[in-house]
Design a protein around this motif. Sequence first.
Motif, mmCIF file in Angstrom:
data_model
loop_
_atom_site.group_PDB
_atom_site.id
_atom_site.type_symbol
_atom_site.label_atom_id
_atom_site.label_comp_id
_atom_site.label_asym_id
_atom_site.label_seq_id
_atom_site.Cartn_x
_atom_site.Cartn_y
_atom_site.Cartn_z
ATOM 1 N N LYS A 70 -13.159 10.711 -8.773
ATOM 2 C CA LYS A 70 -12.296 10.706 -9.949
ATOM 3 C C LYS A 70 -11.770 12.101 -10.253
ATOM 4 O O LYS A 70 -10.600 12.266 -10.620
ATOM 5 C CB LYS A 70 -13.062 10.164 -11.154
ATOM 6 C CG LYS A 70 -12.187 10.054 -12.403
ATOM 7 C CD LYS A 70 -12.936 9.446 -13.576
ATOM 8 C CE LYS A 70 -12.022 9.349 -14.795
ATOM 9 N NZ LYS A 70 -12.718 8.758 -15.966
ATOM 10 N N ASN A 111 -6.149 0.808 -12.209
ATOM 11 C CA ASN A 111 -5.911 1.104 -13.624
ATOM 12 C C ASN A 111 -4.922 0.126 -14.263
ATOM 13 O O ASN A 111 -4.982 -0.129 -15.470
ATOM 14 C CB ASN A 111 -5.406 2.528 -13.800
ATOM 15 C CG ASN A 111 -6.517 3.556 -13.669
ATOM 16 O OD1 ASN A 111 -7.699 3.197 -13.640
ATOM 17 N ND2 ASN A 111 -6.163 4.821 -13.573
ATOM 18 N N SER A 114 -6.848 -2.546 -15.781
ATOM 19 C CA SER A 114 -7.900 -2.126 -16.720
ATOM 20 C C SER A 114 -7.787 -2.862 -18.050
ATOM 21 O O SER A 114 -6.690 -3.247 -18.483
ATOM 22 C CB SER A 114 -7.804 -0.619 -16.954
ATOM 23 O OG SER A 114 -8.692 -0.203 -17.972
ATOM 24 N N ARG A 116 -8.451 -1.346 -20.719
ATOM 25 C CA ARG A 116 -8.047 -0.299 -21.650
ATOM 26 C C ARG A 116 -6.542 -0.087 -21.603
ATOM 27 O O ARG A 116 -5.959 0.181 -20.554
ATOM 28 C CB ARG A 116 -8.769 1.008 -21.321
ATOM 29 C CG ARG A 116 -10.276 0.941 -21.486
ATOM 30 C CD ARG A 116 -10.908 2.249 -21.057
ATOM 31 N NE ARG A 116 -10.423 3.382 -21.848
ATOM 32 C CZ ARG A 116 -10.707 4.646 -21.580
ATOM 33 N NH1 ARG A 116 -11.478 4.933 -20.529
ATOM 34 N NH2 ARG A 116 -10.242 5.606 -22.340
ATOM 35 N N SER A 119 -5.411 3.339 -20.221
ATOM 36 C CA SER A 119 -5.478 3.468 -18.760
ATOM 37 C C SER A 119 -4.262 2.828 -18.106
ATOM 38 O O SER A 119 -3.690 3.371 -17.160
ATOM 39 C CB SER A 119 -6.761 2.826 -18.226
ATOM 40 O OG SER A 119 -7.905 3.501 -18.692
ATOM 41 N N ARG A 120 -3.858 1.655 -18.621
ATOM 42 C CA ARG A 120 -2.690 0.973 -18.058
ATOM 43 C C ARG A 120 -1.419 1.786 -18.298
ATOM 44 O O ARG A 120 -0.593 1.953 -17.399
ATOM 45 C CB ARG A 120 -2.548 -0.426 -18.673
ATOM 46 C CG ARG A 120 -3.726 -1.351 -18.404
ATOM 47 C CD ARG A 120 -3.379 -2.795 -18.715
ATOM 48 N NE ARG A 120 -2.946 -2.999 -20.097
ATOM 49 C CZ ARG A 120 -3.743 -3.253 -21.123
ATOM 50 N NH1 ARG A 120 -5.066 -3.314 -20.925
ATOM 51 N NH2 ARG A 120 -3.252 -3.448 -22.337
ATOM 52 N N ASN A 122 -1.186 5.015 -18.880
ATOM 53 C CA ASN A 122 -1.242 6.251 -18.105
ATOM 54 C C ASN A 122 -0.823 5.995 -16.653
ATOM 55 O O ASN A 122 -0.082 6.786 -16.051
ATOM 56 C CB ASN A 122 -2.650 6.839 -18.150
ATOM 57 C CG ASN A 122 -2.742 8.161 -17.419
ATOM 58 O OD1 ASN A 122 -2.191 9.168 -17.848
ATOM 59 N ND2 ASN A 122 -3.449 8.169 -16.297
#
Length: 348
Positions: A70, A111, A114, A116, A119-120, A122
């Motif tokens: 990461k 992502n 995801s 979140r 996250s999507r 981004n």
Amino acid sequence: MITDEIEFLVAAFVLLSGILLLLLVYLIGRKALENRQRRRIELFKTRINDKMLHSVLTGEFLRSLQADTKVKKLALEELLSHYAEILEGTEEKNNLNQLAESRLTAYYRKNLSSFRWSSRMNALFHIEAFQMEGLKEDIISMLNRMRITKEEKIRVLTILAQLQSAEMFDLLTENYKDLSYLEYRNILSRLNRDGFDQFVLGYHSCQSELKFAILDLAGLRKELNYLNFAETVYSVSSGEERVRALKAIVSIGHVRNLNQYLHLFQSGNWEERMLAARLAGVLKAEKTLPDLVMLLQDSSWWVRSQAGQSITMFPQGKKVLEEVMSDSNDSFARDMAWEWINKGVYQT
């Protein structure tokens, strides 16, 4: 009773203090982890910066530019974002996009799924920045999800337009009819000429807000190829659509027959009078000078100001404005003439 209340308050205070202490410990620990990760990211960025620059400039993707953790993914992402902002060459941009495709596709694909929202979003932001065509199908599939926010929809449509997706016309005229003019304009501005021309050809099947965006962008492109389109819309429309078409014509800066627009100097719509004044200045049509002088007396400040500006575009403009200052009985006209004479446009 009082003793019980005191004991209860003490217990509540102790419990609350304990919760706050645990929260403080958590925040301190989290901040420490974030600082540690940031240091590792910066260290890795320093190690690979020269190698990445070499890859972007030459197209040779070195094996050492791997993103198997990461930290490395984030470091690579930040460097790619930096170079995406400053690089201008087409070849270098293509190399950068290919590097992003080869190293970060799996990361962004994950992502995009995801739970979140951040996250999507981004992932969508960077997919757009790096123009990652390999994720096009993944992006399209997002539109079919039950839970997708409007922000995600707009970002997905913007990316698809940037990738010159053939589905854009159908998507915007059939599936997404509730967007605003500015949202449509932002999406359409990413299309190349062929993609944009699909919307020009299908203009009459579009909803109003989409039509406004098409007209504005046709004007901004300033291509004579769109003159016939804009003039046709102007001749058959009314209200806001007619005004937008007229703005496009003025932006293009050419007309086939000026006489068709002279009546606008007496229009009951102040926007049409203002645009007529602007068109006269752009074309430098001397026969419109008396009309421009007349508009210096208009009840709308915007019309008067545009008339004054347009007069300054003529070789004899200063002389005309000086005559207005000395001969006109209208205080609005004299004030506007004085204002444009003193704006510095005539200084040598």
